[in-house]
Scaffold this motif. Sequence first.
Motif, PDB file in Angstrom:
ATOM      1  N   SER A 211      17.038  27.005  34.190  1.00 52.16           N
ATOM      2  CA  SER A 211      16.906  26.455  35.546  1.00 52.16           C
ATOM      3  C   SER A 211      18.268  26.358  36.242  1.00 52.16           C
ATOM      4  O   SER A 211      18.341  26.293  37.462  1.00 52.16           O
ATOM      5  CB  SER A 211      16.237  25.081  35.495  1.00 52.16           C
ATOM      6  OG  SER A 211      16.972  24.249  34.638  1.00 52.16           O
ATOM      7  N   GLN A 212      19.354  26.367  35.432  1.00 56.86           N
ATOM      8  CA  GLN A 212      20.684  26.291  36.080  1.00 56.86           C
ATOM      9  C   GLN A 212      21.330  27.672  36.219  1.00 56.86           C
ATOM     10  O   GLN A 212      22.476  27.791  36.640  1.00 56.86           O
ATOM     11  CB  GLN A 212      21.599  25.409  35.251  1.00 56.86           C
ATOM     12  CG  GLN A 212      21.147  23.966  35.194  1.00 56.86           C
ATOM     13  CD  GLN A 212      21.848  23.248  34.052  1.00 56.86           C
ATOM     14  OE1 GLN A 212      23.074  23.246  33.982  1.00 56.86           O
ATOM     15  NE2 GLN A 212      21.075  22.677  33.151  1.00 56.86           N
ATOM     16  N   PHE A 213      20.630  28.694  35.823  1.00 58.53           N
ATOM     17  CA  PHE A 213      21.132  30.072  35.954  1.00 58.53           C
ATOM     18  C   PHE A 213      22.496  30.284  35.305  1.00 58.53           C
ATOM     19  O   PHE A 213      23.368  30.944  35.853  1.00 58.53           O
ATOM     20  CB  PHE A 213      21.158  30.499  37.432  1.00 58.53           C
ATOM     21  CG  PHE A 213      19.780  30.547  38.027  1.00 58.53           C
ATOM     22  CD1 PHE A 213      18.963  31.638  37.822  1.00 58.53           C
ATOM     23  CD2 PHE A 213      19.288  29.462  38.748  1.00 58.53           C
ATOM     24  CE1 PHE A 213      17.671  31.658  38.338  1.00 58.53           C
ATOM     25  CE2 PHE A 213      18.002  29.484  39.264  1.00 58.53           C
ATOM     26  CZ  PHE A 213      17.191  30.583  39.059  1.00 58.53           C
ATOM     27  N   ARG A 214      22.668  29.702  34.118  1.00 54.88           N
ATOM     28  CA  ARG A 214      23.955  29.881  33.427  1.00 54.88           C
ATOM     29  C   ARG A 214      24.093  31.307  32.907  1.00 54.88           C
ATOM     30  O   ARG A 214      23.102  31.913  32.477  1.00 54.88           O
ATOM     31  CB  ARG A 214      24.054  28.902  32.246  1.00 54.88           C
ATOM     32  CG  ARG A 214      24.358  27.493  32.694  1.00 54.88           C
ATOM     33  CD  ARG A 214      24.221  26.519  31.560  1.00 54.88           C
ATOM     34  NE  ARG A 214      22.818  26.281  31.231  1.00 54.88           N
ATOM     35  CZ  ARG A 214      22.412  25.339  30.389  1.00 54.88           C
ATOM     36  NH1 ARG A 214      23.288  24.580  29.773  1.00 54.88           N
ATOM     37  NH2 ARG A 214      21.120  25.164  30.138  1.00 54.88           N
ATOM     38  N   SER A 215      25.306  31.808  32.920  1.00 54.54           N
ATOM     39  CA  SER A 215      25.557  33.154  32.378  1.00 54.54           C
ATOM     40  C   SER A 215      25.372  33.144  30.866  1.00 54.54           C
ATOM     41  O   SER A 215      25.603  32.129  30.208  1.00 54.54           O
ATOM     42  CB  SER A 215      26.982  33.592  32.700  1.00 54.54           C
ATOM     43  OG  SER A 215      27.044  34.071  34.025  1.00 54.54           O
ATOM     44  N   ASN A 216      24.948  34.302  30.334  1.00 53.23           N
ATOM     45  CA  ASN A 216      24.789  34.430  28.883  1.00 53.23           C
ATOM     46  C   ASN A 216      26.147  34.587  28.214  1.00 53.23           C
ATOM     47  O   ASN A 216      27.014  35.294  28.740  1.00 53.23           O
ATOM     48  CB  ASN A 216      23.946  35.668  28.551  1.00 53.23           C
ATOM     49  CG  ASN A 216      22.478  35.458  28.827  1.00 53.23           C
ATOM     50  OD1 ASN A 216      21.950  34.369  28.622  1.00 53.23           O
ATOM     51  ND2 ASN A 216      21.804  36.510  29.284  1.00 53.23           N
ATOM     52  N   PRO A 217      26.323  33.990  27.047  1.00 53.99           N
ATOM     53  CA  PRO A 217      27.586  34.207  26.312  1.00 53.99           C
ATOM     54  C   PRO A 217      27.633  35.617  25.704  1.00 53.99           C
ATOM     55  O   PRO A 217      26.586  36.236  25.487  1.00 53.99           O
ATOM     56  CB  PRO A 217      27.546  33.149  25.208  1.00 53.99           C
ATOM     57  CG  PRO A 217      26.143  32.660  25.130  1.00 53.99           C
ATOM     58  CD  PRO A 217      25.438  33.023  26.398  1.00 53.99           C
ATOM     59  N   PRO A 218      28.844  36.092  25.421  1.00 55.67           N
ATOM     60  CA  PRO A 218      28.964  37.465  24.910  1.00 55.67           C
ATOM     61  C   PRO A 218      28.633  37.590  23.427  1.00 55.67           C
ATOM     62  O   PRO A 218      28.575  36.605  22.702  1.00 55.67           O
ATOM     63  CB  PRO A 218      30.454  37.761  25.111  1.00 55.67           C
ATOM     64  CG  PRO A 218      31.108  36.421  25.049  1.00 55.67           C
ATOM     65  CD  PRO A 218      30.118  35.427  25.579  1.00 55.67           C
ATOM     66  N   ARG A 219      28.390  38.829  23.007  1.00 59.18           N
ATOM     67  CA  ARG A 219      28.275  39.162  21.588  1.00 59.18           C
ATOM     68  C   ARG A 219      28.535  40.645  21.452  1.00 59.18           C
ATOM     69  O   ARG A 219      28.646  41.371  22.461  1.00 59.18           O
ATOM     70  CB  ARG A 219      26.902  38.795  21.021  1.00 59.18           C
ATOM     71  CG  ARG A 219      25.757  39.562  21.622  1.00 59.18           C
ATOM     72  CD  ARG A 219      24.559  39.616  20.704  1.00 59.18           C
ATOM     73  NE  ARG A 219      23.937  40.926  20.873  1.00 59.18           N
ATOM     74  CZ  ARG A 219      22.809  41.292  20.348  1.00 59.18           C
ATOM     75  NH1 ARG A 219      22.162  40.489  19.558  1.00 59.18           N
ATOM     76  NH2 ARG A 219      22.314  42.487  20.563  1.00 59.18           N
ATOM     77  N   PHE A 220      28.591  41.146  20.229  1.00 55.17           N
ATOM     78  CA  PHE A 220      28.881  42.558  20.030  1.00 55.17           C
ATOM     79  C   PHE A 220      27.629  43.397  20.293  1.00 55.17           C
ATOM     80  O   PHE A 220      26.522  43.005  19.941  1.00 55.17           O
ATOM     81  CB  PHE A 220      29.376  42.788  18.599  1.00 55.17           C
ATOM     82  CG  PHE A 220      29.620  44.238  18.311  1.00 55.17           C
ATOM     83  CD1 PHE A 220      30.741  44.878  18.826  1.00 55.17           C
ATOM     84  CD2 PHE A 220      28.697  44.971  17.571  1.00 55.17           C
ATOM     85  CE1 PHE A 220      30.942  46.225  18.587  1.00 55.17           C
ATOM     86  CE2 PHE A 220      28.897  46.319  17.331  1.00 55.17           C
ATOM     87  CZ  PHE A 220      30.024  46.946  17.837  1.00 55.17           C
ATOM     88  N   GLY A 221      27.799  44.552  20.940  1.00 56.24           N
ATOM     89  CA  GLY A 221      26.649  45.419  21.167  1.00 56.24           C
ATOM     90  C   GLY A 221      27.080  46.712  21.828  1.00 56.24           C
ATOM     91  O   GLY A 221      28.233  46.843  22.247  1.00 56.24           O
ATOM     92  N   LEU A 222      26.139  47.664  21.938  1.00 56.20           N
ATOM     93  CA  LEU A 222      26.481  48.963  22.516  1.00 56.20           C
ATOM     94  C   LEU A 222      26.442  48.933  24.040  1.00 56.20           C
ATOM     95  O   LEU A 222      27.431  49.102  24.723  1.00 56.20           O
ATOM     96  CB  LEU A 222      25.509  50.031  22.015  1.00 56.20           C
ATOM     97  CG  LEU A 222      25.792  50.671  20.639  1.00 56.20           C
ATOM     98  CD1 LEU A 222      24.722  51.694  20.309  1.00 56.20           C
ATOM     99  CD2 LEU A 222      27.181  51.299  20.625  1.00 56.20           C
ATOM    100  N   ARG A 223      25.221  48.692  24.556  1.00 54.49           N
ATOM    101  CA  ARG A 223      25.075  48.668  26.015  1.00 54.49           C
ATOM    102  C   ARG A 223      25.501  47.300  26.534  1.00 54.49           C
ATOM    103  O   ARG A 223      25.510  46.325  25.788  1.00 54.49           O
ATOM    104  CB  ARG A 223      23.611  48.878  26.397  1.00 54.49           C
ATOM    105  CG  ARG A 223      23.030  50.205  25.988  1.00 54.49           C
ATOM    106  CD  ARG A 223      21.574  50.271  26.428  1.00 54.49           C
ATOM    107  NE  ARG A 223      20.788  49.129  25.975  1.00 54.49           N
ATOM    108  CZ  ARG A 223      19.718  48.645  26.595  1.00 54.49           C
ATOM    109  NH1 ARG A 223      19.303  49.199  27.718  1.00 54.49           N
ATOM    110  NH2 ARG A 223      19.048  47.627  26.113  1.00 54.49           N
ATOM    111  N   VAL A 224      25.796  47.216  27.839  1.00 52.04           N
ATOM    112  CA  VAL A 224      26.181  45.922  28.418  1.00 52.04           C
ATOM    113  C   VAL A 224      25.074  44.896  28.119  1.00 52.04           C
ATOM    114  O   VAL A 224      25.341  43.742  27.781  1.00 52.04           O
ATOM    115  CB  VAL A 224      26.406  46.048  29.937  1.00 52.04           C
ATOM    116  CG1 VAL A 224      26.877  44.727  30.509  1.00 52.04           C
ATOM    117  CG2 VAL A 224      27.404  47.150  30.240  1.00 52.04           C
TER     118      VAL A 224
END
Length: 537
Positions: A211-224
């Motif tokens: 509900s607060q539209f917080r950004s997702n935290p990062p992690r390792f991966g191929l595509r964005v």
Amino acid sequence: MKKNNAWWYDGIIYQIYPRSFADSNGDGFGDLVGITSRLDYLHELGVDAIWLSPFFPSPDADFGYDVSDYTDVDPRYGSLADFDQLLAAAHEKGIRVILDMVLNHTSDQHAWFMQSRLSRENPQRDWYIWQNPGPGGRVPNNWQASFGGSAWEFDPTSGQYYLHSFLKEQPDLNWRCPAVRQAILDVFRFWLERGVDGFRLDVFNAYFKDSQFRSNPPRFGLRVFDRQQHIHDLNQPEMIDLLQELRKLLDSYPDRYAVGETFITPTEKAMQYVGDDRLHAIFSFDFFESQLSFPWKPRWLMDRTIQRDKLFDKAGVQPTTVLGNHDQIRTASRYCKDGTDHQARIAMALLLTLRGTPYLYYGEEIGMRDIQLSRAEIMDPPGKKYWPVYKGRDGCRSPMQWSSELNAGFSRSKPWLKVHPDYPNRNVAGQQTDPDSMQNFTRKLIALRRAHAALRGDNFRLLPQREKSVIAFERKQDDEQILVYLNFSGASRTVTIETTGANQAAQILLTSGTRQGLNLTDSTISLQAYEVLILKV
Ligand code: GLC
């Protein structure tokens, strides 16, 4: 776990991709009347239910997974009257019908979105997820669309961004808006009243967002998209309450079923969505692993099976077994690298002898393969975007191969998507007359599963073998003991045999080999190359 007598608990569910199944009016596009005309085939195959991928009106940005009206039939597939006839004819044959509900998003051509985007003041504005631009006009947060790019699309008319977890033509509904919730529950009521038996919920665990539209935290991966932990745009706690409300609605009709497609969520976490007061089932995609690698190693498969069953048992719910669907490379294309159907048969034997509700994907029963497409022929949006790293999902969606006639007997005219060139040799009609065909093998497996409670029950015991290329397991119920042996290798393999009964006579329920009889006085059997052997002892 508690054995449940409901039809879906051990029913076999067959997925139909309507535009590719059967074309009755010769426009090159499958339709509902076409499906009705093939119900005899499905009945003889022995399936309990059909799941129809979306046939609702759709501009087809995502091939029907962008719906512009939830309570109608796209004219290319026919009419509501055709649907009612299909449903009645299926019920007459004891086949249940499951609809595919795509409710995380609508099409951008849905009347709701057309209203919503008119202005910030529009009464339906909050039916979708609108946000003001961030500083300097930037997107509101880092959320990504699964098909690539930001999940936010700027709408110049009102100067705000709207959210789309898939294509920009698929705006996400705002499930926090009570009117949306009511409108969708009404959609369910509409189809329940018509008599449909169940629903598949497309990416349901994406309905609610933070509900607060917080950004997702990062992690390792191929595509964005993969380089984020999807903790704010998926699996929000509000989902449970909604599922409970939906379940109450379903339970107010007899014998209804709902299975969820949990989007990129580990099975362990997805378990929270299943239970007596929420969904009946979720798909377990444990055998897919990833788009890039499909390990087909006996030990790996058994480890996966055991892990899967453990998780489902812990949650007290029935597993599902899925080897193919409209988003994945076909089972036979993944596993049959030598041009034969040996591994496809082993896969089919697993699908129909493991615990859990089996899902069959149309054409899997005849060993259909993916079609190969050139860059110019690709239609699927993620395929267009990521070619050649990822070629999209058109390959597994080609027309059903009914016969060796023109266009594989699918249509009188040029099909919307090309037919696999192997159709003169691989088709339903040809395989029907060949007792050793993949289709008849599948039919026998289905008949066995229906005839033997042990194959449908909850009991599964791995019988460890020294040979790495062999899987052996026991399925048991009351006095019935069934042993399943699968030889993945092209050479004969010796397996140890373990029976609990004093009687050493074995009844061969099924073999893909050539054996005549079997004497179990020895403690070993020699499996033939690629043999599937199912015994009752
Ligand atoms: C599901 C469907 C897939 C579709 C997507 C967006 O994953 O299976 O075909 O593209 O949802 O609706």
